[in-house]
Design an enzyme around this catalytic site. Structure first.
Site, mmCIF file in Angstrom:
data_model
loop_
_atom_site.group_PDB
_atom_site.id
_atom_site.type_symbol
_atom_site.label_atom_id
_atom_site.label_comp_id
_atom_site.label_asym_id
_atom_site.label_seq_id
_atom_site.Cartn_x
_atom_site.Cartn_y
_atom_site.Cartn_z
ATOM 1 N N ASN A 136 26.737 86.013 77.382
ATOM 2 C CA ASN A 136 25.796 85.035 76.816
ATOM 3 C C ASN A 136 24.859 84.471 77.895
ATOM 4 O O ASN A 136 24.168 83.494 77.668
ATOM 5 C CB ASN A 136 26.560 83.899 76.120
ATOM 6 C CG ASN A 136 27.476 83.157 77.086
ATOM 7 O OD1 ASN A 136 27.501 83.451 78.279
ATOM 8 N ND2 ASN A 136 28.221 82.185 76.582
ATOM 9 N N GLU A 143 27.388 77.328 80.516
ATOM 10 C CA GLU A 143 27.174 77.987 79.231
ATOM 11 C C GLU A 143 25.768 77.660 78.715
ATOM 12 O O GLU A 143 25.163 76.674 79.142
ATOM 13 C CB GLU A 143 28.212 77.477 78.227
ATOM 14 C CG GLU A 143 29.658 77.759 78.627
ATOM 15 C CD GLU A 143 30.094 79.188 78.351
ATOM 16 O OE1 GLU A 143 29.223 80.088 78.282
ATOM 17 O OE2 GLU A 143 31.300 79.413 78.228
#
Ligand code: F6R
Length: 244
Positions: A136, A143
């Site tokens: 990702n 993140e």
């Protein structure tokens, strides 16, 4: 940005290790920023081999790792401390006290983040930072988010990261839901960054990170702004290579 294209994982590992090799030879008291995961395992094997044949000396080297799971003891075989001890630190002549990771068992998480930031600062920053990239686009455990977080912090791991990391645990529910990670500023302040990427499953995100918009939705995209980024990636990760 420089891109070093390699035939496969083994060549990527050798070439990335050569950069670290030169760093340690030229500056024996280097501060190495280290990562865990599959992408960097071969690099550690190469550095260990160079130590064993007498070409590398880690006695003055200091290390700071990017991240660590919250809630795991360093003796837990899934902790990043365990990974580092097993794959590098126990195999070379580095002093244990010169190896640093966030303490997964720290009672006061905010204080642990502050301690880690101060530690990096007290070393005068990181000379060379090793990175992998997640599917990702995460770097460290930064993140996808609505903003870049600067310093060491605690993150709630995304579902995709928990799923990707579940391969190392007996069960997906054993994967910790939180982790400590260096922040984007900690990473970007490293004097040099080496990003290792291998395999076709990383091709899409690598392209997005290196040539897409710089956005916290793809944390690795911030690396485009680093003045000394070396991407060591194999042909598969470079997606058939029409773009390099
Ligand atoms: C590990 C880390 C992660 C990994 C990334 C890629 O310390 O910081 O960002 O670099 O998840 O992992 P692999 O190499 O296992 O695909």
């Amino acid at each position: 940005m420089r891109i070093v294209k390699t035939k496969d994982y083994d060549e990527m590992s050798r070439k990335a290790a050569n950069i670290f090799f030169a760093q340690i030879v030229l500056k024996p008291d280097s501060v190495l920023g280290l990562a865990t995961g599959s992408s960097v395992l071969g690099l550690y094997e190469n550095l260990t081999a160079s130590f064993k044949c007498g070409d590398l000396d880690f006695s003055e080297v200091k290390t700071v790792n990017l991240d660590e799971y919250a809630g795991l003891d360093g003796k837990n075989d899934q902790s990043y401390r365990f990974y580092m001890d097993g794959n590098l630190f126990s195999k070379v002549n580095i002093k244990k006290e010169n190896t640093n990771l966030p303490d997964g068992l720290a009672k006061d998480m905010a204080a642990e983040c502050a301690r880690y930031n101060s530690l990096i600062e007290s070393f005068g920053g990181v000379d060379i930072q090793l990175l992998g990239i997640g599917h990702n686009g995460h770097i460290g455990f930064n993140e996808p988010d609505c903003c870049f977080i600067k310093g060491t912090h605690v993150v709630d791991l995304s579902v995709s990261t928990i799923k990707a990391n579940a391969r190392f645990f007996a069960d997906e529910k054993d994967v910790p839901s939180q982790a400590y990670t260096m922040g984007i500023q900690n990473i970007m302040q490293a004097k040099r960054i080496v990003l290792c990427v291998s395999g076709s499953q990383k091709a899409k995100i690598l392209r997005e990170a290196l040539f897409g918009d710089v956005t916290p939705q793809v944390p690795g995209s911030v690396l485009q702004l680093h003045p000394d980024l070396i991407v060591v990636a194999d042909e598969e990760a470079l997606g058939g290579s029409d773009w390099v």
